[in-house]
Design a protein around this motif. Structure first.
Motif, PDB file in Angstrom:
ATOM      1  N   ALA A 169       0.835  -1.202   0.000  1.00 52.55           N
ATOM      2  CA  ALA A 169       0.000   0.000   0.000  1.00 52.55           C
ATOM      3  C   ALA A 169       0.873   1.257   0.000  1.00 52.55           C
ATOM      4  N   HIS A 232      -8.612   2.552  -5.715  1.00 49.44           N
ATOM      5  CA  HIS A 232      -9.907   2.020  -5.293  1.00 49.44           C
ATOM      6  C   HIS A 232     -10.256   0.631  -5.796  1.00 49.44           C
ATOM      7  N   ALA A 234     -10.973  -2.998  -6.092  1.00 51.94           N
ATOM      8  CA  ALA A 234     -11.059  -3.997  -5.026  1.00 51.94           C
ATOM      9  C   ALA A 234     -10.519  -5.353  -5.439  1.00 51.94           C
ATOM     10  N   SER A 239      -3.485  -2.452  -5.643  1.00 47.95           N
ATOM     11  CA  SER A 239      -4.225  -1.221  -5.340  1.00 47.95           C
ATOM     12  C   SER A 239      -4.214  -0.977  -3.833  1.00 47.95           C
ATOM     13  N   GLN A 241      -6.598   0.142  -1.893  1.00 39.93           N
ATOM     14  CA  GLN A 241      -7.801  -0.385  -1.258  1.00 39.93           C
ATOM     15  C   GLN A 241      -7.715  -1.898  -1.061  1.00 39.93           C
ATOM     16  N   THR A 245      -7.890  -3.784   2.551  1.00 36.76           N
ATOM     17  CA  THR A 245      -8.901  -4.822   2.764  1.00 36.76           C
ATOM     18  C   THR A 245      -8.242  -6.123   3.204  1.00 36.76           C
ATOM     19  N   THR A 268      -8.300   3.466   5.854  1.00 36.83           N
ATOM     20  CA  THR A 268      -9.261   2.999   4.854  1.00 36.83           C
ATOM     21  C   THR A 268     -10.245   4.104   4.495  1.00 36.83           C
ATOM     22  N   VAL A 271      -8.669   6.706   2.104  1.00 33.40           N
ATOM     23  CA  VAL A 271      -8.542   6.238   0.719  1.00 33.40           C
ATOM     24  C   VAL A 271      -9.907   6.153   0.047  1.00 33.40           C
ATOM     25  N   ARG A 272     -10.896   5.630   0.741  1.00 35.35           N
ATOM     26  CA  ARG A 272     -12.233   5.481   0.150  1.00 35.35           C
ATOM     27  C   ARG A 272     -12.857   6.824  -0.203  1.00 35.35           C
TER      28      ARG A 272
END
Length: 309
Positions: A169, A232, A234, A239, A241, A245, A268, A271-272
């Protein structure tokens, strides 16, 4: 598991991922140099700020040229985040936990160490740079494959996964930062957007993300689309995110630490809530700096919660 061993497993995976991504960071510039016309000015220097080592770099190289930048990023043992320093740190940590990991892991990491010692100077010449970077990234991925295929899924493996997720990350934000840091100086304002899009193409390719970008996004490469994918998405493992996760899914298998969960929730959320279109129109590098601060706080919470005491 002893906190000392957990700490070493966590840092071994961080140093391994840092080695790979430091090579990929230099790959951004190397790919751009191949694509750009010779008349366009390219600058390696912004990458020093990207890795947060500008003060140290100026102490070591007061009158620097491009070769000094590359040497500092890849080979200079005085730079604690250089490729050589990261591989050497991974090797030294592994020396203390060799009983916890397969023998093949030690052999593969030692091969990387010997390769850098023997052929590292070749990276300073443009002709051999991409070959060197490919050899390093392939070597790091080999170690990752050995860990994924041959290590028992116990608590030690969770610390390996945790270190990988945090480091990936962080390094993804740094490689994005490099793409937004003015490596290319266009000759005139009309060319700015075209060259910016080339920079983002290089970022995607350096992160081995270009094919997955085309599959998921199905749009021409632009700053906004690239940022949305790398922040972002998933399903893409590099990525930001996806990495956060992964941390979220690892924590239930570990002793509960509320401070770690709080730090993860904050990172989190940051970033979201990021708007890629606004970032692309403004200053993406500033957001990446903020994301790195939040990731640093998450690391501090992990270190205090699991490795101290």
């Amino acid at each position: 598991m002893l906190s000392r061993v957990a700490d070493q497993l966590y840092w071994f995976s961080r140093y391994l991922r840092r080695s790979e991504n430091t090579a990929r960071l230099v790959g951004v510039g190397s790919l751009l140099q191949l694509d750009l016309p010779r008349s366009v000015r390219f600058a390696w220097r912004p990458m020093i700020a990207t890795v947060g080592a500008e003060e140290l770099f100026l102490d070591v190289h007061p009158d620097a040229d491009d070769a000094d930048v590359l040497d500092f990023l890849l080979l200079d043992a005085r730079n604690p985040s250089s490729l050589r320093a990261s591989v050497d740190s991974a090797r030294e940590v592994l020396r203390g936990i060799r009983d916890a990991l397969p023998q093949e892991v030690w052999e593969a990491v030692n091969d990387l160490h010997l390769y850098i010692d023997a052929d590292g100077e070749r990276v300073l010449t443009r002709r051999y740079r991409l070959d060197f970077i490919t050899r390093i990234t392939d070597g790091c991925l080999k170690v990752s494959g050995l860990l994924a295929a041959n290590v028992s899924r116990d608590i030690g493996f969770q610390f390996l996964r945790l270190g990988t997720a945090i480091e990936q990350a962080d390094m993804t934000t740094r490689i994005i930062d490099a793409g937004a840091s003015g490596l290319v100086k266009p000759r005139n304002e009309e060319d700015r957007e075209a060259y910016q899009n080339m920079q983002w193409m290089a970022v995607l390719r350096a992160l081995a993300a270009y094919q997955m970008y085309r599959r998921h996004v199905r749009q021409r490469v632009s700053a906004a689309h690239a940022l949305r994918f790398l922040l972002h998405n998933a399903e893409f493992p590099r990525s930001v995110q996806f990495c956060l996760t992964r941390v979220q899914r690892i924590l239930p298998a570990m002793p509960p630490r509320p401070a770690v969960e709080r730090a993860l929730t904050r990172a989190t959320g940051l970033v979201r809530q990021a708007d890629p279109a606004l970032l692309a129109a403004g200053d993406p590098a500033r957001f990446m700096d903020e994301a790195q601060i939040y990731l640093g706080r998450l690391h501090a919470a992990i270190a205090e919660g699991y490795f101290m005491g």
